[in-house]
Design a protein around this motif. Structure first.
Motif, PDB file in Angstrom:
ATOM      1  N   GLN A 179       0.838  -1.204   0.000  1.00 24.71           N
ATOM      2  CA  GLN A 179       0.000   0.000   0.000  1.00 24.71           C
ATOM      3  C   GLN A 179       0.872   1.254   0.000  1.00 24.71           C
ATOM      4  O   GLN A 179       0.550   2.240  -0.677  1.00 24.71           O
ATOM      5  CB  GLN A 179      -0.928  -0.024   1.208  1.00 24.71           C
ATOM      6  N   GLN A 180       1.966   1.222   0.737  1.00 22.31           N
ATOM      7  CA  GLN A 180       2.876   2.372   0.731  1.00 22.31           C
ATOM      8  C   GLN A 180       3.448   2.607  -0.671  1.00 22.31           C
ATOM      9  O   GLN A 180       3.571   3.754  -1.110  1.00 22.31           O
ATOM     10  CB  GLN A 180       4.015   2.143   1.730  1.00 22.31           C
ATOM     11  N   GLN A 181       3.772   1.509  -1.353  1.00 23.12           N
ATOM     12  CA  GLN A 181       4.295   1.671  -2.709  1.00 23.12           C
ATOM     13  C   GLN A 181       3.227   2.232  -3.635  1.00 23.12           C
ATOM     14  O   GLN A 181       3.527   3.027  -4.536  1.00 23.12           O
ATOM     15  CB  GLN A 181       4.820   0.340  -3.230  1.00 23.12           C
ATOM     16  N   ARG A 182       1.979   1.851  -3.432  1.00 20.36           N
ATOM     17  CA  ARG A 182       0.896   2.422  -4.234  1.00 20.36           C
ATOM     18  C   ARG A 182       0.778   3.922  -4.005  1.00 20.36           C
ATOM     19  O   ARG A 182       0.497   4.683  -4.934  1.00 20.36           O
ATOM     20  CB  ARG A 182      -0.433   1.743  -3.893  1.00 20.36           C
ATOM     21  N   VAL A 183       1.018   4.359  -2.763  1.00 27.24           N
ATOM     22  CA  VAL A 183       0.997   5.795  -2.474  1.00 27.24           C
ATOM     23  C   VAL A 183       2.130   6.482  -3.242  1.00 27.24           C
ATOM     24  O   VAL A 183       1.940   7.550  -3.838  1.00 27.24           O
ATOM     25  CB  VAL A 183       1.133   6.066  -0.962  1.00 27.24           C
ATOM     26  N   GLY A 184       3.321   5.848  -3.258  1.00 28.10           N
ATOM     27  CA  GLY A 184       4.437   6.417  -4.009  1.00 28.10           C
ATOM     28  C   GLY A 184       4.131   6.521  -5.494  1.00 28.10           C
ATOM     29  O   GLY A 184       4.465   7.519  -6.145  1.00 28.10           O
ATOM     30  N   ILE A 185       3.484   5.501  -6.025  1.00 28.78           N
ATOM     31  CA  ILE A 185       3.100   5.521  -7.433  1.00 28.78           C
ATOM     32  C   ILE A 185       2.067   6.612  -7.692  1.00 28.78           C
ATOM     33  O   ILE A 185       2.171   7.370  -8.664  1.00 28.78           O
ATOM     34  CB  ILE A 185       2.573   4.136  -7.855  1.00 28.78           C
ATOM     35  N   ALA A 186       1.061   6.708  -6.801  1.00 29.44           N
ATOM     36  CA  ALA A 186       0.028   7.737  -6.957  1.00 29.44           C
ATOM     37  C   ALA A 186       0.638   9.129  -6.903  1.00 29.44           C
ATOM     38  O   ALA A 186       0.273  10.022  -7.678  1.00 29.44           O
ATOM     39  CB  ALA A 186      -1.033   7.571  -5.867  1.00 29.44           C
ATOM     40  N   ARG A 187       1.577   9.327  -5.995  1.00 27.59           N
ATOM     41  CA  ARG A 187       2.223  10.644  -5.864  1.00 27.59           C
ATOM     42  C   ARG A 187       2.957  11.018  -7.150  1.00 27.59           C
ATOM     43  O   ARG A 187       2.896  12.164  -7.605  1.00 27.59           O
ATOM     44  CB  ARG A 187       3.196  10.623  -4.685  1.00 27.59           C
ATOM     45  N   SER A 188       3.629  10.036  -7.766  1.00 23.28           N
ATOM     46  CA  SER A 188       4.357  10.334  -8.998  1.00 23.28           C
ATOM     47  C   SER A 188       3.411  10.587 -10.169  1.00 23.28           C
ATOM     48  O   SER A 188       3.758  11.290 -11.119  1.00 23.28           O
ATOM     49  CB  SER A 188       5.312   9.192  -9.335  1.00 23.28           C
ATOM     50  N   LEU A 189       2.204   9.993 -10.110  1.00 30.34           N
ATOM     51  CA  LEU A 189       1.230  10.172 -11.189  1.00 30.34           C
ATOM     52  C   LEU A 189       0.410  11.450 -11.041  1.00 30.34           C
ATOM     53  O   LEU A 189      -0.211  11.902 -11.997  1.00 30.34           O
ATOM     54  CB  LEU A 189       0.274   8.976 -11.234  1.00 30.34           C
ATOM     55  N   ALA A 190       0.402  12.029  -9.848  1.00 30.01           N
ATOM     56  CA  ALA A 190      -0.468  13.180  -9.580  1.00 30.01           C
ATOM     57  C   ALA A 190      -0.161  14.357 -10.496  1.00 30.01           C
ATOM     58  O   ALA A 190      -1.060  15.125 -10.861  1.00 30.01           O
ATOM     59  CB  ALA A 190      -0.337  13.602  -8.113  1.00 30.01           C
ATOM     60  N   VAL A 191       1.106  14.493 -10.904  1.00 29.51           N
ATOM     61  CA  VAL A 191       1.482  15.639 -11.743  1.00 29.51           C
ATOM     62  C   VAL A 191       1.187  15.377 -13.222  1.00 29.51           C
ATOM     63  O   VAL A 191       1.459  16.229 -14.066  1.00 29.51           O
ATOM     64  CB  VAL A 191       2.981  15.988 -11.562  1.00 29.51           C
ATOM     65  N   GLY A 192       0.653  14.187 -13.534  1.00 26.93           N
ATOM     66  CA  GLY A 192       0.349  13.865 -14.928  1.00 26.93           C
ATOM     67  C   GLY A 192       1.577  13.780 -15.795  1.00 26.93           C
ATOM     68  O   GLY A 192       1.648  14.399 -16.867  1.00 26.93           O
ATOM     69  N   PRO A 193       2.597  13.001 -15.401  1.00 27.04           N
ATOM     70  CA  PRO A 193       3.866  12.983 -16.143  1.00 27.04           C
ATOM     71  C   PRO A 193       3.723  12.370 -17.530  1.00 27.04           C
ATOM     72  O   PRO A 193       2.933  11.450 -17.740  1.00 27.04           O
ATOM     73  CB  PRO A 193       4.772  12.109 -15.259  1.00 27.04           C
ATOM     74  N   ASP A 194       4.513  12.881 -18.456  1.00 32.23           N
ATOM     75  CA  ASP A 194       4.606  12.280 -19.788  1.00 32.23           C
ATOM     76  C   ASP A 194       5.633  11.150 -19.803  1.00 32.23           C
ATOM     77  O   ASP A 194       5.559  10.243 -20.626  1.00 32.23           O
ATOM     78  CB  ASP A 194       5.019  13.336 -20.824  1.00 32.23           C
ATOM     79  N   LEU A 195       6.602  11.239 -18.896  1.00 30.57           N
ATOM     80  CA  LEU A 195       7.693  10.269 -18.808  1.00 30.57           C
ATOM     81  C   LEU A 195       7.805   9.805 -17.366  1.00 30.57           C
ATOM     82  O   LEU A 195       7.796  10.619 -16.443  1.00 30.57           O
ATOM     83  CB  LEU A 195       9.002  10.919 -19.264  1.00 30.57           C
ATOM     84  N   TRP A 196       7.910   8.492 -17.192  1.00 27.25           N
ATOM     85  CA  TRP A 196       7.885   7.903 -15.857  1.00 27.25           C
ATOM     86  C   TRP A 196       9.161   7.108 -15.651  1.00 27.25           C
ATOM     87  O   TRP A 196       9.471   6.201 -16.421  1.00 27.25           O
ATOM     88  CB  TRP A 196       6.665   6.981 -15.771  1.00 27.25           C
ATOM     89  N   PHE A 197       9.912   7.450 -14.609  1.00 30.74           N
ATOM     90  CA  PHE A 197      11.125   6.725 -14.245  1.00 30.74           C
ATOM     91  C   PHE A 197      10.839   5.882 -13.003  1.00 30.74           C
ATOM     92  O   PHE A 197      10.388   6.412 -11.985  1.00 30.74           O
ATOM     93  CB  PHE A 197      12.271   7.692 -13.931  1.00 30.74           C
ATOM     94  N   LEU A 198      11.138   4.582 -13.082  1.00 26.32           N
ATOM     95  CA  LEU A 198      10.930   3.696 -11.938  1.00 26.32           C
ATOM     96  C   LEU A 198      12.224   2.925 -11.668  1.00 26.32           C
ATOM     97  O   LEU A 198      12.691   2.178 -12.530  1.00 26.32           O
ATOM     98  CB  LEU A 198       9.787   2.713 -12.200  1.00 26.32           C
ATOM     99  N   ASP A 199      12.800   3.133 -10.489  1.00 21.28           N
ATOM    100  CA  ASP A 199      14.071   2.518 -10.137  1.00 21.28           C
ATOM    101  C   ASP A 199      13.840   1.412  -9.105  1.00 21.28           C
ATOM    102  O   ASP A 199      13.693   1.681  -7.918  1.00 21.28           O
ATOM    103  CB  ASP A 199      15.028   3.569  -9.581  1.00 21.28           C
ATOM    104  N   GLU A 200      13.775   0.167  -9.572  1.00 22.94           N
ATOM    105  CA  GLU A 200      13.522  -1.012  -8.740  1.00 22.94           C
ATOM    106  C   GLU A 200      12.372  -0.758  -7.759  1.00 22.94           C
ATOM    107  O   GLU A 200      12.526  -0.933  -6.547  1.00 22.94           O
ATOM    108  CB  GLU A 200      14.797  -1.419  -7.997  1.00 22.94           C
ATOM    109  N   PRO A 201      11.213  -0.352  -8.271  1.00 22.72           N
ATOM    110  CA  PRO A 201      10.130   0.083  -7.384  1.00 22.72           C
ATOM    111  C   PRO A 201       9.541  -1.026  -6.518  1.00 22.72           C
ATOM    112  O   PRO A 201       8.949  -0.735  -5.482  1.00 22.72           O
ATOM    113  CB  PRO A 201       9.082   0.618  -8.362  1.00 22.72           C
TER     114      PRO A 201
END
Length: 343
Positions: free
Chosen positions: A169-191
């Protein structure tokens, strides 16, 4: 033809006394022996590739291979020693610090192995935080945050604190936080590497579901080939800062470009990896397929028993039910074990 979302050309990141001078001394192309002999560390070594819109590029390698440094060079969290990074046709290396901050706030999302949630803030406030930094008003940022919280399956937990959530669930929060800005490019480092195996698989499923909905351009770092196979469109394998080979999972396993790639992929199950399409023989499209025909995109493992026990060839159809090929036992055994196995 689509332009790359992000591209790098002859990218270098060296650590040592005078990296730029060292590169110039060797004409911009020092060998790995030159680098070691003169006491430099090659975190990224002459890397070039494109990532197309909507593509998931997975970068793999053992610890110290340079994969995380490469990601940080692409996002300019680390300044490369030499080379070029283009984002939507724009030279990232020429961007000012202020321009980089704006790009990261509006165009890029980042998720790391360490969730880095703010412990004194609720789920809602954690997800809304990058929007607050961007200057978005409270009502708008909380509205956007609630949308992505629901998207990642955490609706109803907006008021929870990180300590009240599971690792997944904490990782889902991290993912949601990164998506909140509506990014065009997404970097994920061993998420997902810090998660238990069962939760990790659930998060991979969630990630793939989100990608179907959002169609982001993604650079994804992992050391797990099974994970790479599940999520990647293409995979780059790194060693000593260089990309040894870049291709689909099937290409890496069946056509390794170097002995290192062959060794890296030797334990991958070809049955699970290869599709029926990859080894079928084209068939006469005017013929009606057999009633027990199989779809071209299923894995070889799903038809193994039938092929081996019946000895009969199998008709292969496309998504519209049209005959496109046939597959027999010899081709199956040859693909998995080599031609000598069917002599």
């Amino acid at each position: 033809m689509n332009e790359p979302k992000i591209a790098c050309r002859n990218l270098w990141k060296l650590y040592g006394k005078d990296p730029s001078g060292f590169l110039k001394k060797h004409g911009g192309r020092p060998s790995i022996d030159d680098i070691r002999e003169e006491g430099y560390i090659s975190a990224v070594r002459d890397v070039s590739f494109d990532v197309m819109p909507g593509e998931i590029l997975v970068v793999m390698g053992l610890s110290g291979s340079g994969k995380s440094t490469l990601l940080r060079c692409l996002s300019r969290l680390v300044d490369p020693t030499a080379g070029e990074v283009m984002f939507e046709g724009r030279n990232m290396l020429a961007a000012s610090e202020r321009e980089l901050i704006e790009l990261r706030r509006h165009k890029m999302g980042m998720v790391f192995q360490n969730f880095a949630l703010l412990p004194h803030r609720t789920v809602l406030d954690n997800v809304a935080f990058p929007l607050q930094v961007r200057g978005t008003g409270r009502r708008e940022r909380e509205g956007l945050a609630r949308e992505v919280i629901e998207l990642v399956g955490l609706k109803g937990r907006e008021g929870y604190y990180p300590r009240e959530l599971s690792g997944g669930q904490q990782q889902r929060v991290g993912i949601a936080r990164s998506l909140a800005v509506g990014p065009d490019l997404w970097f994920l480092d061993e998420p997902f590497s810090a998660l238990d195996p069962l939760i990790r698989k659930e998060m991979q499923d969630e990630f793939l579901r989100l990608q179907k909905v959002l169609n982001k351009t993604i650079v994804f770092i992992t050391h797990d080939f099974d994970e790479a196979i599940r999520v990647a469109d293409r995979i780059a394998i790194m060693k000593d800062g260089a990309v040894e080979q870049l291709g689909t999972a099937a290409e890496l396993v069946t056509q390794p470009a170097t002995p290192y790639v062959a060794k890296f992929t030797e334990n991958v199950s070809r049955e699970r990896l290869l599709s029926v399409r990859s080894i079928m023989v084209p068939a006469d499209a005017s013929r009606k397929p057999a009633r027990n025909a199989v779809r071209a995109d299923i894995s070889l493992s799903s038809i193994a028993r039938r092929l081996v026990t019946s000895g009969q060839s199998i008709d292969v159809i496309d998504d519209d039910g049209a005959l496109i090929g046939t597959l027999d036992r010899d081709a199956y055994v040859d693909a998995l074990y080599g031609r000598e196995a069917v002599q």
